[in-house]
Design a protein around this motif. Sequence first.
Motif, short mmCIF file in Angstrom:
data_model
loop_
_atom_site.label_atom_id
_atom_site.label_comp_id
_atom_site.label_asym_id
_atom_site.label_seq_id
_atom_site.Cartn_x
_atom_site.Cartn_y
_atom_site.Cartn_z
N THR A 257 -8.22 7.58 1.79
CA THR A 257 -7.58 6.96 0.76
C THR A 257 -8.24 5.51 0.71
OG1 THR A 257 -5.66 6.55 1.93
CG2 THR A 257 -5.59 8.43 0.78
N ALA A 258 -8.49 4.98 -0.41
CA ALA A 258 -9.23 4.02 -0.67
C ALA A 258 -8.26 2.67 -0.96
CB ALA A 258 -10.41 3.78 -1.71
N HIS A 259 -8.45 1.25 -0.78
CA HIS A 259 -7.57 0.32 -0.87
C HIS A 259 -7.93 -0.11 -2.47
CE1 HIS A 259 -6.75 0.70 2.92
NE2 HIS A 259 -7.77 0.30 3.68
N LEU A 260 -7.61 0.11 -3.58
CA LEU A 260 -8.02 -0.10 -4.77
C LEU A 260 -6.69 -0.53 -5.74
CD1 LEU A 260 -10.28 2.75 -5.37
CD2 LEU A 260 -11.13 0.43 -4.88
N ASN A 261 -7.07 -1.19 -6.84
CA ASN A 261 -5.76 -1.40 -7.73
C ASN A 261 -6.32 -0.75 -9.02
OD1 ASN A 261 -4.22 -2.44 -9.80
ND2 ASN A 261 -4.86 -4.75 -9.38
N ILE A 262 -5.47 0.33 -9.30
CA ILE A 262 -5.66 1.23 -10.41
C ILE A 262 -4.43 1.26 -11.20
CG2 ILE A 262 -6.54 3.39 -11.44
CD1 ILE A 262 -8.11 3.76 -8.76
N PRO A 263 -4.49 0.42 -12.24
CA PRO A 263 -3.15 0.25 -12.95
C PRO A 263 -2.86 1.59 -13.52
CG PRO A 263 -4.26 -1.59 -13.19
CD PRO A 263 -5.23 -0.69 -12.58
N SER A 264 -3.74 2.41 -14.16
CA SER A 264 -3.28 3.61 -14.80
C SER A 264 -2.75 4.68 -13.80
CB SER A 264 -4.75 4.39 -15.22
OG SER A 264 -5.39 4.67 -14.49
N LEU A 265 -2.74 4.64 -12.41
CA LEU A 265 -2.41 5.41 -11.45
C LEU A 265 -0.98 4.82 -10.91
CD1 LEU A 265 -5.71 6.76 -9.77
CD2 LEU A 265 -4.20 7.78 -11.76
N GLU A 266 -1.19 3.53 -10.80
CA GLU A 266 -0.12 2.93 -9.87
C GLU A 266 0.40 1.68 -10.58
OE1 GLU A 266 2.82 1.44 -8.16
OE2 GLU A 266 2.21 3.35 -7.10
N PRO A 267 1.45 1.54 -11.37
CA PRO A 267 1.87 0.31 -12.09
C PRO A 267 2.06 -0.88 -11.34
CG PRO A 267 3.78 1.84 -11.85
CD PRO A 267 2.62 2.58 -11.27
N ASN A 268 2.38 -0.59 -9.93
CA ASN A 268 2.58 -1.89 -9.08
C ASN A 268 1.26 -2.54 -8.66
OD1 ASN A 268 2.82 -4.13 -7.22
ND2 ASN A 268 4.22 -3.00 -5.89
N THR A 269 0.69 -3.51 -9.35
CA THR A 269 -0.97 -3.92 -9.42
C THR A 269 -1.11 -4.71 -8.04
OG1 THR A 269 -0.29 -5.94 -10.64
CG2 THR A 269 -1.06 -4.15 -11.97
N ASP A 270 0.14 -4.72 -7.31
CA ASP A 270 -0.08 -5.48 -5.94
C ASP A 270 -0.21 -4.51 -4.85
OD1 ASP A 270 0.03 -8.17 -6.87
OD2 ASP A 270 2.11 -8.12 -6.93
N LEU A 271 0.16 -3.11 -5.11
CA LEU A 271 0.05 -2.26 -4.05
C LEU A 271 -1.07 -1.40 -4.32
CD1 LEU A 271 1.92 -0.84 -2.29
CD2 LEU A 271 2.43 0.90 -4.28
N PRO A 272 -2.21 -1.43 -3.13
CA PRO A 272 -3.10 -0.64 -3.03
C PRO A 272 -3.05 0.83 -3.19
CG PRO A 272 -2.85 -2.28 -1.23
CD PRO A 272 -1.52 -2.20 -1.80
N THR A 273 -4.00 1.75 -3.82
CA THR A 273 -4.00 2.99 -4.17
C THR A 273 -3.68 3.84 -2.63
OG1 THR A 273 -6.20 3.09 -3.95
CG2 THR A 273 -5.07 3.05 -6.17
N SER A 274 -3.93 3.16 -1.56
CA SER A 274 -3.99 3.79 -0.18
C SER A 274 -2.42 3.96 0.13
CB SER A 274 -4.77 3.11 0.89
OG SER A 274 -4.31 1.62 0.97
N LEU A 275 -1.82 2.93 -0.38
CA LEU A 275 -0.13 2.78 -0.13
C LEU A 275 0.58 3.52 -1.07
CD1 LEU A 275 -0.22 -0.63 1.49
CD2 LEU A 275 -0.72 1.43 2.56
N SER A 276 0.17 4.08 -2.10
CA SER A 276 0.80 4.18 -3.24
C SER A 276 1.11 5.84 -3.19
CB SER A 276 0.05 4.16 -4.62
OG SER A 276 0.34 4.63 -5.73
#
Length: 972
Positions: A257-276
């Motif tokens: 799992t990557a450390h990315l900011n993808i608003p369409s998947l995770e609304p918390n823009t500070d939260l990396p996708t790897s922690l979502s």
Amino acid sequence: MKKEILVLLVIAFGYTINAQTIDPLVTKDAKAQEVWVDSILSNMTIDEKIGQLFMVQAYSNLDIKHEYFITQMIEKYHVGNLIFMQGTPEKQAALNNHYQSLSKIPLMIGFDGEWGLDMRLQNTYKFPWNMTLGAIQNDSLVKEFGEHLGKHCKRLGIHINFAPVVDINTNPANPIIGNRSFGESKENVTQKAIAFTQGMQKYGVMANAKHFPGHGDTASDSHYTLPVLNFDKARLDSIELYPYRKVFDAGIGSVMTAHLNIPSLEPNTDLPTSLSKNVVTNLLQNELGFNGLIITDGLNMKAAANYATSAEIDVAAIKAGNDMLLIPQDIPASVRLLKQAITLKTLSEEQLNFSVKKILKAKYWMGLNNYKPVVLENLQEDLNTIDDELLHRKLVKNSITLVKDAKKNIPLANLELKKIAYVKLGDDSGEHFVNMLKNYTKVDVISDSNLDGLIAKLKPYNQVIVGFHKSNNHPWKSYKFEGKELVWLQEIARQKNVILDVFTSPYSLLQLKSFTNIEAIIVSYQNSKLAQELSAQAIFGAYILQGKLPVSIGDEFKVGHGIDTYSLSRLEYTIPEDADMSSKKLTAIDSISKIVLKKKMAPGFQVLVARKGKVIYNKSFGYHTADKKTAVKNSDIYDLASLTKILASLPMIMKASEDQKIPLTASLEDILPSFAKTNKATVSVKEILSHYGKLKAWIPFYIKTQDSITHKNSGTYYKSQSSSDYNVKVAENLYIRKSYKDSIYKYIKEVDQRENEGYKYSDLGYYLFKEALEEKYGKPLNVLAEKEFYSSLGADRMTYLPIEKFNKSEIVPSEKDDYYRNQLVHGYVHDMGAAMLGGVGGHAGLFANANDVAKMMQMYLQKGFYGGRRYLNAETIDTFNARYYADKNNRRGLGFDKPQLNPDVKATCGCVSDESFGHSGFTGTYAWADPQTEIVYVFLSNRTYPTANNRGLVRENIRTEIQQIIQDAIID
């Protein structure tokens, strides 16, 4: 209402079958696996379970303090997994065994080896980057690459390799993926990823798809910041997630799992996708149905590390649905926080057990239920094999891409019409490229500190090869042209016919504003030695190009574009195993070389071996002379002596036969009317070529020009300076009277024939053939041979009169002559008769290096065809490569020597086929070709140094001993 429910059920059912239904961690012996996993899990403490979640960085190039740290992690915190980083394979293997001995449960060993163990470890194999592999059309080669990497990992005790990268690199400005991606085509990336995965997992090494949900269209590096992907779910489904669905279905064991900011998947823009949880649990596990091992990207990377404390990040990652934490930064604090979360029930023990069970299942899948230490012996040899080199060659050959060929220049044909220059751009070396280009023809390296000077120097050339060379150290190195280089390239292309060969990312071409004036463009992808050498070979048509661009170059060249070429049947240059020969057995040649040099049989020599049209051994040994000042190089040229017969006179005789100027049935008086009333008038061409024409072996013409008492050259015949009457140069400061040539032919006419019929090797017939050829074609023999053969063959280092073309430092001396020329014979023909003809004889006078001799021999082997040109008809070759007096115990063909009929004669090793042919030369030269085994063998030396009495090479049959080694090296 019932209809609506039915529709919903259909949709739900359809959705389910699109999700992964397999469990990639389950083994064939699933029941035994389950028993092993449950037995371990049931006896684990909470601390031991938590320890299984961590994969800690381990180095094999750090000090004892680091080793103590890892030991503490295993013994005190029950860490269950290690990822080895920089170091050496030997030290890693030793540490691996040590750390494993400390662990109650076998450790899972991870590694980041996308293009091979070389990504982290010194002295290990480096395969091409993914972008290079993306250009290959044959996915089975990528699978084979996965197999090799699986073998390497398995050998070193690595259980999971964090590869392949399945990111689709749709953003050329991506700073961290780029060359690590298979390209921009989702289909191509997916096919390559599946092939690689299947290959590596075949050997029990788990593959890892990264970086989920897709890092290919980012403009920043997650090592330093949190990249943002502002795409909606539809776009992500269409592009980024496409390869994951496919590789999951193909059975890949793990995902990163990557450390990315993808608003369409995770609304918390500070939260990396790897922690979502939305990404890791809801999307990856629930929607895509992935049942394999889920591992975070490195938790030391800024994109994750900037979010919270290390311990908080670790807990968040587990809560999100990750099974394993890669490179956690604070294990003690993370253990405390994870235990606290379980106590507070913000993390359930069921979720912990779920992940630990998956980790244990993975360890069983990896064979850790039957753990064995890494064997330390022969580690280096096992990780750097001939098979690796063979695969590497196939990968590179199949990747190189011809992007443009406006004038159909590639491959380069008609070399006699080409005057070629090479210009280097870029900040890395193009040495291997240039050296290989020079194997095919004369290529001049042109450079200058300013553009005007460069253009002026390029004026005489009609073909310019521009090599753009950038660092091959790692895939993140800059691939860009400097502004000055772009200006220079366009100006060169405006004035000259240019082939641009790019030894870096194809994205470099995006900087070119126009491709109009560049006739041909090749993308070789990397600046490795192998890429340089193979690209040069393809330019000259040694093999075909069939790579396709893995990415688009603007609107000019779209992804998947590439022009297939064709072979010109020129020699390739490769390793022995590529032609079914044994490298190990051929090392015996190196051993013999030491004997030759130690016993002073020759001060130096060259040996070349080719098989199946591939040069697989080409080495030079020793020095030019006994003073050991000038080492022999492959480009140095030797006096070929009697090889001149089959490399100059014979091809012209063959041509004359085809042109019906010198028929084989003709008599000497037919081709030289001046011999009509001599005792040789009725001797046939066939008899002379077969050494069956009763001609004497030779006549020492030079003795007739010396004082009979002092044995010094007579002033009647020689002068130290050239003049109108004395203008035939014999050697340095030695000129013979120009009319003496008539005397030579008069002596040949008048000399008695041998009384008895039978075989007798003779030089005299080639004096006569030279005269006949020059009369028939109206040009000197040296000019004829150059025009009809050498020039178009690219044999630019094969010539008569070498002192007129080459620096003396490139010409190997032949003898310290104290009987005729009274000097070191250097740059002039050794044979006295040929010297008296001005250096151009039908029997001697030709000079060359082994490489150019091989071109002529390969042309013969290919029945008169080479470099896209037919020089001689196949029927002609067969006619001349035959014995016509074998019943008279004469082994010779027409001009060619053939294997001995008498076993006591050492014309060959006795191990070659009866179809084989060649010749040997007085100076210690030998060239032989065998159609049955497709072998060409060339040996060049100056065994006549210091004097012609140096016969050790002949006496000990060195040349044929080497021939035997070559024959024995054939792999059945």
